[in-house]
Design a protein around this motif. Structure first.
Motif, mmCIF file in Angstrom:
data_model
loop_
_atom_site.group_PDB
_atom_site.id
_atom_site.type_symbol
_atom_site.label_atom_id
_atom_site.label_comp_id
_atom_site.label_asym_id
_atom_site.label_seq_id
_atom_site.Cartn_x
_atom_site.Cartn_y
_atom_site.Cartn_z
ATOM 1 N N ILE A 173 -23.569 17.742 47.737
ATOM 2 C CA ILE A 173 -24.436 18.912 47.657
ATOM 3 C C ILE A 173 -25.339 18.935 48.888
ATOM 4 O O ILE A 173 -25.990 17.954 49.227
ATOM 5 C CB ILE A 173 -25.296 18.876 46.371
ATOM 6 N N GLY A 174 -25.360 20.072 49.562
ATOM 7 C CA GLY A 174 -26.176 20.209 50.765
ATOM 8 C C GLY A 174 -25.382 20.069 52.048
ATOM 9 O O GLY A 174 -25.877 20.398 53.124
ATOM 10 N N ASP A 175 -24.113 19.581 51.951
ATOM 11 C CA ASP A 175 -23.272 19.481 53.144
ATOM 12 C C ASP A 175 -22.894 20.870 53.645
ATOM 13 O O ASP A 175 -22.803 21.828 52.866
ATOM 14 C CB ASP A 175 -21.990 18.704 52.835
ATOM 15 N N GLU A 176 -22.635 20.974 54.936
ATOM 16 C CA GLU A 176 -22.181 22.227 55.521
ATOM 17 C C GLU A 176 -20.736 22.507 55.095
ATOM 18 O O GLU A 176 -19.876 21.633 55.189
ATOM 19 C CB GLU A 176 -22.255 22.145 57.048
ATOM 20 N N LEU A 177 -20.484 23.718 54.606
ATOM 21 C CA LEU A 177 -19.139 24.116 54.206
ATOM 22 C C LEU A 177 -18.468 24.747 55.416
ATOM 23 O O LEU A 177 -18.431 25.962 55.581
ATOM 24 C CB LEU A 177 -19.192 25.096 53.023
ATOM 25 N N GLY A 178 -17.914 23.892 56.281
ATOM 26 C CA GLY A 178 -17.380 24.375 57.547
ATOM 27 C C GLY A 178 -15.985 24.944 57.461
ATOM 28 O O GLY A 178 -15.572 25.728 58.308
ATOM 29 N N MET A 184 -14.116 17.425 45.545
ATOM 30 C CA MET A 184 -14.059 18.678 46.275
ATOM 31 C C MET A 184 -14.262 18.401 47.763
ATOM 32 O O MET A 184 -15.067 17.549 48.149
ATOM 33 C CB MET A 184 -15.133 19.631 45.756
ATOM 34 N N PHE A 185 -13.513 19.150 48.601
ATOM 35 C CA PHE A 185 -13.543 18.920 50.039
ATOM 36 C C PHE A 185 -13.648 20.271 50.762
ATOM 37 O O PHE A 185 -13.670 21.318 50.119
ATOM 38 C CB PHE A 185 -12.275 18.182 50.484
ATOM 39 N N THR A 186 -13.694 20.205 52.103
ATOM 40 C CA THR A 186 -13.782 21.443 52.885
ATOM 41 C C THR A 186 -12.650 21.590 53.896
ATOM 42 O O THR A 186 -12.550 22.613 54.557
ATOM 43 C CB THR A 186 -15.115 21.519 53.658
ATOM 44 N N GLY A 187 -11.812 20.560 54.036
ATOM 45 C CA GLY A 187 -10.733 20.636 55.013
ATOM 46 C C GLY A 187 -11.193 20.347 56.432
ATOM 47 O O GLY A 187 -10.490 20.668 57.393
#
Length: 202
Positions: free
Chosen positions: A95-100, A1-4
């Motif tokens: 888990i815990g990373d910012e979902l920017g 899973m990524f956030t782009g």
């Protein structure tokens, strides 16, 4: 899973077709700390999630090897990649990373073609065309992933849509080199896909 949210721009150092051209083994040079790249890790390369099969350091520069299989070569711009191709890179979300950006699977749905580029003061506006099948998941003010970059859709008209790229994104990704006629990988918003499926089942 990524956030782009792109964290590096890598470059294909070598590419070798194997399995009668149905698989491309690629070595990608990057600026990541090699000690943090485990075999089996997922790295999105221009929006295509690929699995690390080896990594190392050569001449002070980190590299990792990935295999692009037949599906990726058939559905995405990976079929055009060659030695020297620059790629937007993103490490898998922890888990815990910012979902920017927005939730991105790294499973490119296909290709969009750049119809027009307008250079504005410090920014660029792109008009792109995609297939009717994918266009139904694209909405104004919604999210779309292009070459691994999470972007907000500006306008939509039938199978054509536009995005506005800010200076930071132009500078830290490959988007600054986009031109009319270029093909880019597109992943539609996962939430839009599920919403459409729920609507169909009613």
């Amino acid at each position: 899973m990524f956030t782009g949210i792109v964290t590096d721009v890598g470059e294909i150092a070598s590419l070798k077709p194997v399995a009668q051209g149905q698989l491309h083994r690629m070595r990608i040079a990057c600026r990541y700390d090699q000690s943090t790249i485990a075999d089996g890790a997922s790295i999105a390369c221009n929006g295509v999630c690929l699995t690390v099969v080896a990594s190392g350091v050569d001449g002070g520069k980190t590299w990792f090897d990935v295999d692009a299989a037949a599906e990726a070569l058939g559905m995405t711009t990976a079929k055009h990649w060659a030695t020297g191709t620059k790629l937007n890179l993103e490490r898998a979300l922890k888990i815990g990373d910012e979902l920017g950006g927005h939730i991105v699977a790294g499973h490119a749905d296909g290709i969009a073609t750049i119809e027009k580029r307008d250079d504005l003061p410090d920014m660029a506006r792109f008009e792109l065309r995609t297939t009717r099948e994918l266009a139904r998941f694209i909405a104004a003010k919604g999210s779309v992933t292009l070459d691994g970059v999470s972007l907000t859709v500006n306008t939509v008209q039938d199978v054509t849509f536009s995005v506005l790229i800010i200076p930071h994104t132009l500078n830290v990704t490959t988007l600054g080199a986009w031109r009319a006629g270029s093909e880019v990988n597109i992943e539609v918003d996962l939430m839009a896909r599920y919403a459409a499926r729920l609507s169909e089942m009613k």
